[in-house]
Design a protein around this motif. Structure first.
Motif, short mmCIF file in Angstrom:
data_model
loop_
_atom_site.label_atom_id
_atom_site.label_comp_id
_atom_site.label_asym_id
_atom_site.label_seq_id
_atom_site.Cartn_x
_atom_site.Cartn_y
_atom_site.Cartn_z
N TYR A 244 7.86 28.59 80.27
CA TYR A 244 7.55 27.91 81.64
C TYR A 244 8.77 27.23 82.49
O TYR A 244 9.03 27.36 83.50
CB TYR A 244 6.56 26.74 81.75
CG TYR A 244 5.83 26.35 83.00
CD1 TYR A 244 4.85 27.03 83.31
CD2 TYR A 244 6.53 25.49 83.74
CE1 TYR A 244 4.34 26.67 84.65
CE2 TYR A 244 5.84 24.79 84.68
CZ TYR A 244 4.65 25.67 85.09
OH TYR A 244 4.21 25.12 86.48
N GLU A 245 9.61 26.42 81.57
CA GLU A 245 10.71 25.89 81.97
C GLU A 245 11.84 27.12 82.35
O GLU A 245 12.58 26.77 83.52
CB GLU A 245 11.47 24.88 80.89
CG GLU A 245 10.38 23.74 80.63
CD GLU A 245 11.09 22.86 79.72
OE1 GLU A 245 12.01 23.26 78.78
OE2 GLU A 245 10.65 21.74 79.54
N GLU B 259 10.57 28.39 85.76
CA GLU B 259 11.02 27.54 86.86
C GLU B 259 12.32 27.57 87.17
O GLU B 259 12.74 27.70 88.49
CB GLU B 259 10.41 26.26 86.49
CG GLU B 259 8.97 25.87 86.58
CD GLU B 259 8.79 24.47 86.32
OE1 GLU B 259 7.84 23.79 87.10
OE2 GLU B 259 9.21 23.80 85.50
N LYS C 167 13.94 28.99 90.66
CA LYS C 167 15.25 28.04 91.36
C LYS C 167 16.32 28.81 91.97
O LYS C 167 16.68 28.79 92.90
CB LYS C 167 15.30 26.98 90.68
CG LYS C 167 16.06 25.70 91.49
CD LYS C 167 16.19 24.63 90.61
CE LYS C 167 15.07 23.92 90.09
NZ LYS C 167 15.54 22.62 89.38
N GLN D 229 7.28 34.33 89.47
CA GLN D 229 6.26 33.46 90.03
C GLN D 229 4.76 33.91 89.19
O GLN D 229 3.96 32.93 88.82
CB GLN D 229 5.92 33.62 91.52
CG GLN D 229 7.16 32.91 92.16
CD GLN D 229 7.11 33.05 93.82
OE1 GLN D 229 6.78 34.03 94.31
NE2 GLN D 229 7.88 32.11 94.40
N LEU E 189 4.87 32.73 85.73
CA LEU E 189 5.00 31.40 85.88
C LEU E 189 3.43 30.98 85.49
O LEU E 189 2.87 30.19 85.07
CB LEU E 189 5.80 30.57 86.73
CG LEU E 189 5.66 29.37 86.96
CD1 LEU E 189 6.26 28.64 85.84
CD2 LEU E 189 6.26 28.48 88.22
N SER F 248 1.28 29.44 82.77
CA SER F 248 0.69 28.27 83.03
C SER F 248 -1.05 28.39 82.42
O SER F 248 -1.50 27.31 81.67
CB SER F 248 0.59 27.87 84.53
OG SER F 248 -0.20 26.52 84.73
#
Length: 492
Positions: free
Chosen positions: A113-114, A117, A121, A222, A225, A229
Motif C-alpha cells: 500500500y505504501e 501510494e 505520488k 490506483q 491501491l 486496501s
C-alpha cells in the motif's frame, strides 16, 4: 452353463475385491490408520492435520464421556484427558501459525500500500511535468509548422518559376551568381525547417506516448491501491477473528491442562507416588536443554585437554562453597551434615562407572522411565519424604547447580536441580551425565568435584512436581534431552 456360472462368481469376487481396495484407499478413510498418521504428523498437509485433530478430539471426548465422572480420578481418565490436551495443543499451534501468517500478510499488504501510494505520488508529478512539456512542444511545433506552411504558400504564388528558368533568364553573370546563392540559402533553410518540424513532431509524439503510459500506470496503481486496501481490511478482520478463536482454544487448553494436573496430583496423593505434571512447555524445555548442552560441551573440551596433561582427575580438588539457601520450599531447616560418601562407596576406586541409588532411603523406583503415562518422562522417580538425602550416583564434576524460576519467582520445570558430568566413561567409552531435579535444597555448587555417594542435595517438590520426590535422569553420550537413557541400565 456350469462354466458360465463359475465365470460369473469369479467376476463377482473380483469386483468385491476391487470395491474393498478402493474403499480402504479412499480419501474418506485416510485416517483409518491413526497411529501411522499420528506418528507422521509433521509431514501431513494443513488440511490433513486439521482433519486428524478434529477426529482425535471427537474420539477423546467420546471416551471421556463414556468413562463418566466416576472415573475422573483413574489413570485411564487422566491418560485420555492428556491425549485430548495433546491435540488441543496442536490445534493451538495451528492457530498460532495462522495468526502469524495473517500478521505477515498484513505487513506485506501495508508495505505494498505504501509503495503504491509513493508510486502514485511520483506518477502524478511525472504526468504534470509531461503535460507541461507536451504543451510547450505543441506550441513550438505549431509555430514551426506555420512557417513551413508560409513557405509552401510562397512557392505556390511564385507559379511555374523553376530554379533552372531563374538561372537561364539571368541577364548577366553577376545576377546569375546572386540568384544561385539565394537558391542555396533558401534550400538550406527549407531543409532545416523541414528537419526541425520532423524532429519536433517525433518528440511531441514520444512525449504524448510517455504521458499516456504514465496515465495508464497511474490508473493501474490506483486500482491496485484500492484492491490492496480491500485485502488489507479483510485480512485485519480475519486476524481479529483468528485471535478471538485462539483465545477460546487457549482457554479450553488451559482449562483441560489445569484439570489434568489437579486429577494427577490427587491420584498421586492417594497412591503416595509422586512424579511430574505431564503438560510442559516445549520451548522452556528446549531452552533448559540448550543450557545443559552448552555446559556439557565446555566440560568435554576441558576433559579432552586434560588427557594430554594428566591420566586421571584429581579427587583432592578443594570443594567450593555451596551457593544454596538453607531453607527448603516449605520453610524447613536442615542441620549441617558431612558431605562425604558412605564407606561402601569410598572403597570403589576401580575407575569403572557403577552408579548407586540417588536417594539412599528410597531404592524403589516409584515411577519408571517412560511409564509416567506420557512419553516425555525421560527419567525415573523416587518418591520420598521432603528433606531426604540426595547423593551423587557416581563421582564427577557438578556441571549445573541452579534454581529455575519464572518472572514471579515461582519454581518451574526441574525446580532446584543439579547436573553432574561423571569422570568415568561407560562401557562404550562414552561420557555420562546425571540429573537430579525438584530438590528443596542444593548442597554443592557448579565446578565442584563430588565422590560417589556424596550428599549433594535434599529432596523436595520444587518446579513441575506433583509432590516430594527425586527425578533422576541419565544422559549419554551427550547431555542432550534427546540422549536420555533408562537409568535402570546403570543402577544396581
Amino acid at each position: 452353463m456350469k462354466q458360465y456360472g463359475f465365470l460369473i462368481k469369479a467376476f463377482s469376487v473380483l469386483l468385491a475385491f476391487c470395491f474393498l481396495f478402493a474403499f480402504f484407499n479412499s480419501p474418506s478413510v485416510i485416517y483409518a490408520y491413526d497411529g501411522e498418521y499420528d506418528d507422521n504428523y509433521d509431514n501431513l498437509s494443513l488440511e490433513e492435520k486439521q482433519a486428524l485433530i478434529e477426529q482425535k478430539l471427537k474420539e477423546t471426548n467420546e471416551k471421556l464421556e463414556s468413562l463418566g465422572d466416576q472415573s475422573r480420578e483413574t489413570q485411564e481418565y487422566i491418560d485420555t484427558l492428556d491425549e485430548k490436551i495433546k491435540y488441543l495443543q496442536r490445534e493451538l499451534s495451528i492457530s498460532e501459525n495462522e495468526i502469524e501468517s495473517s500478521k505477515n500478510k498484513i505487513t506485506t499488504l501495508e508495505h505494498e500500500y505504501e509503495e503504491n501510494e509513493d508510486e502514485i505520488k511520483h506518477l502524478k508529478v511525472d504526468i504534470e511535468d509531461l503535460s507541461q512539456k507536451t504543451d510547450r512542444l505543441q506550441i513550438q511545433f505549431d509555430k514551426s509548422y506555420e512557417m513551413y506552411c508560409q513557405r509552401v504558400r510562397a512557392l505556390y504564388i511564385s507559379g511555374d518559376m523553376s530554379v533552372l528558368s531563374m538561372l537561364l533568364t539571368s541577364p548577366d553573370i553577376s545576377t546569375l551568381l546572386t540568384r544561385l546563392e539565394m537558391i542555396k540559402r533558401v534550400s538550406k533553410n527549407d531543409r532545416e525547417l523541414l528537419q526541425s518540424i520532423e524532429d519536433e513532431a517525433n518528440e511531441l509524439k514520444d512525449t504524448k506516448t510517455a504521458l499516456q503510459a504514465k496515465r495508464t500506470s497511474l490508473t493501474d496503481n490506483q486500482n491496485n491501491l484500492k484492491q490492496t486496501s480491500v485485502n488489507l481490511s479483510q485480512t485485519v478482520k480475519s486476524l481479529e477473528q483468528q485471535q478471538v478463536d485462539y483465545k477460546e482454544k487457549q482457554s479450553a487448553y488451559e482449562s483441560e491442562k489445569t484439570e489434568s494436573d489437579r486429577l494427577l496430583q490427587q491420584l498421586h496423593e492417594e497412591t503416595d507416588t509422586y512424579s511430574e505434571y505431564r503438560n510442559q512447555d516445549q520451548a522452556e524445555l528446549d531452552q533448559i536443554n540448550a543450557e545443559i548442552e552448552a555446559a556439557a560441551e565446555k566440560f568435554r573440551q576441558e576433559m579432552e585437554a586434560k588427557k594430554h596433561t594428566t591420566t586421571a582427575p584429581s579427587q583432592t580438588q578443594p570443594q567450593t562453597e555451596a551457593a544454596t539457601e538453607e531453607n527448603d520450599e516449605d520453610g524447613e531447616n536442615y542441620e549441617e551434615e558431612e558431605t562425604q560418601p558412605d564407606e561402601t562407596t569410598e572403597q570403589e576406586q576401580s575407575g569403572v562407572l557403577q552408579m548407586t541409588y540417588p536417594v539412599p532411603s528410597q531404592t524403589n523406583i516409584t515411577c519408571g522411565y517412560g511409564s509416567a503415562g506420557y512419553a516425555g518422562h525421560t527419567g525415573v522417580d523416587f518418591s520420598c519424604r521432603s528433606g531426604s538425602k540426595v547423593v551423587a550416583a557416581e563421582s564427577g564434576y557438578v556441571l549445573i547447580s541452579t534454581d529455575l524460576t519464572d518472572a514471579n519467582g515461582n519454581y518451574r520445570s526441574y525446580g532446584r536441580y543439579i547436573v553432574i558430568a561423571h569422570d568415568k566413561l561407560n562401557s562404550d567409552g562414552q561420557y555420562v551425565y546425571t540429573l537430579y531435579a525438584h530438590n528443596s535444597q542444593r548442597i554443592v555448587s557448579e565446578g565442584q568435584y563430588v565422590k560417589k555417594g556424596q550428599l549433594i542435595a535434599y529432596s523436595g517438590s520444587t518446579g513441575n512436581s506433583t509432590g516430594p520426590h527425586c527425578h533422576f535422569e541419565v544422559r549419554t553420550p551427550s547431555a542432550s534431552y534427546d540422549d536420555c537413557v533408562n537409568p535402570n541400565h546403570y543402577l544396581p
